[in-house]
Design a protein around this motif. Structure first.
Motif, PDB file in Angstrom:
ATOM      1  N   GLU A  18      52.397  24.169  -3.068  1.00 45.25           N
ATOM      2  CA  GLU A  18      53.416  23.837  -2.054  1.00 45.25           C
ATOM      3  C   GLU A  18      54.356  25.022  -1.850  1.00 45.25           C
ATOM      4  N   ARG A  19      54.778  25.628  -2.977  1.00 46.20           N
ATOM      5  CA  ARG A  19      55.687  26.792  -2.899  1.00 46.20           C
ATOM      6  C   ARG A  19      54.995  27.950  -2.179  1.00 46.20           C
ATOM      7  N   LYS A  20      53.684  28.078  -2.399  1.00 45.54           N
ATOM      8  CA  LYS A  20      52.936  29.161  -1.764  1.00 45.54           C
ATOM      9  C   LYS A  20      52.896  28.946  -0.250  1.00 45.54           C
ATOM     10  N   ASN A  26      65.732  29.797  -4.028  1.00 43.90           N
ATOM     11  CA  ASN A  26      65.967  29.575  -5.461  1.00 43.90           C
ATOM     12  C   ASN A  26      64.741  29.055  -6.209  1.00 43.90           C
ATOM     13  N   SER A  27      63.570  29.422  -5.727  1.00 41.85           N
ATOM     14  CA  SER A  27      62.341  28.975  -6.389  1.00 41.85           C
ATOM     15  C   SER A  27      61.800  30.108  -7.258  1.00 41.85           C
ATOM     16  N   TYR A  28      61.623  29.804  -8.552  1.00 43.67           N
ATOM     17  CA  TYR A  28      61.065  30.809  -9.471  1.00 43.67           C
ATOM     18  C   TYR A  28      59.631  31.143  -9.065  1.00 43.67           C
ATOM     19  N   GLU A  44      52.279  40.738 -15.323  1.00 46.20           N
ATOM     20  CA  GLU A  44      53.247  41.108 -16.375  1.00 46.20           C
ATOM     21  C   GLU A  44      53.690  39.863 -17.139  1.00 46.20           C
ATOM     22  N   LYS A  45      53.990  38.774 -16.373  1.00 50.35           N
ATOM     23  CA  LYS A  45      54.465  37.543 -17.023  1.00 50.35           C
ATOM     24  C   LYS A  45      53.359  36.931 -17.891  1.00 50.35           C
ATOM     25  N   VAL A  46      52.113  36.953 -17.397  1.00 45.65           N
ATOM     26  CA  VAL A  46      51.001  36.413 -18.202  1.00 45.65           C
ATOM     27  C   VAL A  46      50.891  37.222 -19.501  1.00 45.65           C
TER      28      VAL A  46
END
Ligand code: PRT
Length: 99
Positions: A18-20, A26-28, A44-46
């Motif tokens: 949905e965000r995509k 304010n959506s991470y 990087e986060k993975v």
């Protein structure tokens, strides 16, 4: 041991899609998907969350292992969504490997 109810993973993945499709303030998730570094920010986060999970296991800290594993799974879901890979495709892969 009863089967775990993993429907929450489907739920979170649906929110990520949905965000995509509809960027929100304010959506991470949006901040990751639309980052100036592109897919590299998600990777990087993975990587970070993988290392934090490994350290949690090394520390033998059960609460940390659960929390860091959730962070890792969450960022993997974001990565899959970014690459248009569905959870169904991952499930199919596991089914193929089932002996
Ligand atoms: N499950 C999660 C979830 N797990 C972890 N995180 C975020 O992942 C980040 C983890 O990274 P770190 O611990 O390194 O923290 P950080 O310092 O803020 O990270 P960076 O600044 O390095 O990016 C934190 O900001 C957490 O808030 C999550 N953010 C969102 N969700 C789900 O995704 C949904 C959509 O979120 P939004 O897009 O923000 O609306 C939410 O309703 C939740 O259900």
């Amino acid at each position: 041991m009863p089967d775990a109810d993993l429907s929450i993973l489907n739920e979170i993945y649906t929110v990520i899609l949905e965000r995509k499709n509809t960027p929100a303030d304010n959506s991470y998730v949006c901040s990751l998907l639309n980052h100036r570094k592109g897919i590299n920010k998600i990777l990087e986060k993975v990587g970070e969350e993988s290392i934090e999970t490994i350290l949690a296991v090394r520390n033998d800290n059960r609460e940390e292992i659960i929390s860091e594993s959730a962070d890792l799974l969450f960022h993997l879901l974001v990565m899959l969504a970014a690459k248009d890979i569905s959870l169904e495709e991952i499930a199919e892969e596991f089914k193929k490997r089932r002996k």
